[in-house]
Design a protein around this motif. Structure first.
Motif, mmCIF file in Angstrom:
data_model
loop_
_atom_site.group_PDB
_atom_site.id
_atom_site.type_symbol
_atom_site.label_atom_id
_atom_site.label_comp_id
_atom_site.label_asym_id
_atom_site.label_seq_id
_atom_site.Cartn_x
_atom_site.Cartn_y
_atom_site.Cartn_z
ATOM 1 N N PRO A 1 -17.264 32.276 -31.548
ATOM 2 C CA PRO A 1 -16.110 32.971 -32.119
ATOM 3 C C PRO A 1 -15.131 33.419 -31.035
ATOM 4 N N PHE A 2 -13.871 33.530 -31.401
ATOM 5 C CA PHE A 2 -12.832 33.956 -30.475
ATOM 6 C C PHE A 2 -11.750 34.681 -31.266
ATOM 7 N N ILE A 3 -10.779 35.228 -30.565
ATOM 8 C CA ILE A 3 -9.661 35.931 -31.211
ATOM 9 C C ILE A 3 -8.437 35.043 -31.082
ATOM 10 N N GLY A 4 -8.149 34.296 -32.140
ATOM 11 C CA GLY A 4 -7.073 33.316 -32.116
ATOM 12 C C GLY A 4 -5.766 33.859 -32.649
ATOM 13 N N VAL A 5 -4.762 33.021 -32.605
ATOM 14 C CA VAL A 5 -3.409 33.450 -32.964
ATOM 15 C C VAL A 5 -3.294 33.834 -34.436
ATOM 16 N N ASP A 6 -4.186 33.304 -35.283
ATOM 17 C CA ASP A 6 -4.153 33.689 -36.697
ATOM 18 C C ASP A 6 -4.360 35.198 -36.860
ATOM 19 N N GLN A 7 -4.992 35.812 -35.865
ATOM 20 C CA GLN A 7 -5.266 37.243 -35.966
ATOM 21 C C GLN A 7 -4.060 38.108 -35.573
ATOM 22 N N SER B 1 -0.957 37.996 -36.603
ATOM 23 C CA SER B 1 -0.189 38.436 -37.772
ATOM 24 C C SER B 1 -0.900 39.580 -38.484
ATOM 25 N N GLU B 2 -2.245 39.530 -38.468
ATOM 26 C CA GLU B 2 -3.031 40.618 -39.060
ATOM 27 C C GLU B 2 -2.832 41.914 -38.268
ATOM 28 N N ILE B 3 -2.793 41.800 -36.938
ATOM 29 C CA ILE B 3 -2.563 42.971 -36.095
ATOM 30 C C ILE B 3 -1.197 43.580 -36.393
ATOM 31 N N PHE B 4 -0.153 42.755 -36.397
ATOM 32 C CA PHE B 4 1.199 43.239 -36.642
ATOM 33 C C PHE B 4 1.306 43.884 -38.023
ATOM 34 N N GLN B 5 0.721 43.238 -39.013
ATOM 35 C CA GLN B 5 0.811 43.738 -40.383
ATOM 36 C C GLN B 5 0.136 45.103 -40.527
ATOM 37 N N LYS B 6 -1.063 45.232 -39.992
ATOM 38 C CA LYS B 6 -1.797 46.482 -40.158
ATOM 39 C C LYS B 6 -1.156 47.632 -39.393
ATOM 40 N N ASN C 1 -0.435 36.798 -25.349
ATOM 41 C CA ASN C 1 1.004 36.938 -25.133
ATOM 42 C C ASN C 1 1.685 37.660 -26.288
ATOM 43 N N LYS C 2 1.233 37.405 -27.506
ATOM 44 C CA LYS C 2 1.821 38.091 -28.657
ATOM 45 C C LYS C 2 1.426 39.564 -28.684
ATOM 46 N N LEU C 3 0.183 39.858 -28.313
ATOM 47 C CA LEU C 3 -0.240 41.248 -28.252
ATOM 48 C C LEU C 3 0.534 41.990 -27.171
ATOM 49 N N LEU C 4 0.805 41.324 -26.077
ATOM 50 C CA LEU C 4 1.551 41.937 -24.974
ATOM 51 C C LEU C 4 2.902 42.458 -25.454
ATOM 52 N N LYS C 5 3.575 41.699 -26.277
ATOM 53 C CA LYS C 5 4.872 42.135 -26.800
ATOM 54 C C LYS C 5 4.743 43.430 -27.587
ATOM 55 N N LEU C 6 3.656 43.559 -28.328
ATOM 56 C CA LEU C 6 3.443 44.768 -29.123
ATOM 57 C C LEU C 6 3.124 45.957 -28.219
ATOM 58 N N LEU C 7 2.400 45.710 -27.138
ATOM 59 C CA LEU C 7 2.083 46.790 -26.207
ATOM 60 C C LEU C 7 3.312 47.233 -25.420
ATOM 61 N N GLU C 8 4.233 46.299 -25.203
ATOM 62 C CA GLU C 8 5.452 46.631 -24.464
ATOM 63 C C GLU C 8 6.414 47.470 -25.298
ATOM 64 N N GLU C 9 6.378 47.276 -26.611
ATOM 65 C CA GLU C 9 7.264 48.021 -27.508
ATOM 66 C C GLU C 9 6.429 48.635 -28.632
ATOM 67 N N PRO C 10 5.614 49.631 -28.295
ATOM 68 C CA PRO C 10 4.677 50.184 -29.284
ATOM 69 C C PRO C 10 5.381 50.924 -30.420
ATOM 70 N N LEU C 11 4.797 50.827 -31.599
ATOM 71 C CA LEU C 11 5.270 51.594 -32.736
ATOM 72 C C LEU C 11 4.809 53.039 -32.591
ATOM 73 N N ASP C 12 5.482 53.942 -33.258
ATOM 74 C CA ASP C 12 5.124 55.355 -33.167
ATOM 75 C C ASP C 12 3.709 55.597 -33.705
ATOM 76 N N ASN C 13 3.001 56.510 -33.059
ATOM 77 C CA ASN C 13 1.673 56.943 -33.514
ATOM 78 C C ASN C 13 0.706 55.784 -33.722
ATOM 79 N N THR C 14 0.733 54.843 -32.781
ATOM 80 C CA THR C 14 -0.241 53.753 -32.811
ATOM 81 C C THR C 14 -1.085 53.814 -31.539
ATOM 82 N N LEU C 15 -2.334 53.456 -31.685
ATOM 83 C CA LEU C 15 -3.252 53.429 -30.547
ATOM 84 C C LEU C 15 -4.039 52.132 -30.581
#
Length: 207
Positions: A123-129, A131-136, A163-177
């Motif tokens: 098992p691995f953490i692929g790109v299909d995941q 969209s699930e991260i962004f949505q949640k 690389n996609k997760l990196l973008k989210l970490l660079e511009e974090p949403l409020d009250n997210t950890l």
């Protein structure tokens, strides 16, 4: 949480002081209890517990953690196709097995998870995941506080996912950890590690 008293004190003090880094990386050897600690830390934050323990905050919230189903706590973990899930597997497809796994073996390993589900290939953490991260994480918090995403075995992210997760970490949403967990930090992109507050776990003595 067995041992790790320094880590426990560090995390609870940061929560008490409302100084919670939006991206954190837990590093340590197998069996150090990083996943169990991440869940306990999330509980401490979401349930507004105090005094370094998880038994004196919001009682209803603490009860939800006994079943790992608090609506503001999310998990991403390695998955792959099975006889049941044949295409584009995500963590959401295996939540029932995951919660059983956490209840039975909170200090378990990647190989234990493979055995639990019976994945035919690693098992691995692929790109299909992603969209699930962004949505949640874009959802409004159910209880008006933090939204917490625990990414277990973060070293199993492929390059596109990282690389996609990196973008989210660079511009974090409020009250997210985000809490990333790994036993193999060299396999995490340096650009991700550099954006995380790092907490190192020591091995636990056998006794």
């Amino acid at each position: 949480i067995l041992g790790q008293n320094e880590v426990k004190l560090q995390l609870t003090k940061s929560a008490d002081a409302k100084r919670i880094a939006h991206a954190q990386l837990f590093i340590g050897p197998e069996g150090a209890g990083m996943l169990a600690t991440a869940i306990a830390y999330a509980q401490y934050i979401l349930c507004q517990n105090t005094g370094n323990e998880n038994n004196n905050g919001n009682a209803a919230c603490n009860l939800k953690f006994s079943h790992f189903n608090h609506p503001d706590l999310h998990f991403i973990f390695p998955v792959n196709v099975t006889d049941k899930i044949k295409k584009h597997p995500t963590s959401a497809d295996f939540l029932t097995e995951w919660r059983e796994f956490l209840s039975q073996k909170p200090y378990a390993s990647y190989n234990d998870w493979m055995d639990k589900v019976g994945f035919k290939t690693q098992p691995f953490i692929g790109v299909d995941q992603t969209s699930e991260i962004f949505q949640k994480m874009a959802l409004k918090s159910f209880e008006g506080g933090y939204k917490i995403m625990i990414i277990w075995c973060a070293d199993k992210m492929n390059t596109e996912t990282s690389n996609k997760l990196l973008k989210l970490l660079e511009e974090p949403l409020d009250n997210t950890l985000f809490i990333l967990i790994t036993e193999h930090p060299k396999n995490i992109l340096q650009t991700i590690s550099s954006r995380c507050q790092i907490t190192k776990f020591n091995a636990i003595a056998p006794q």
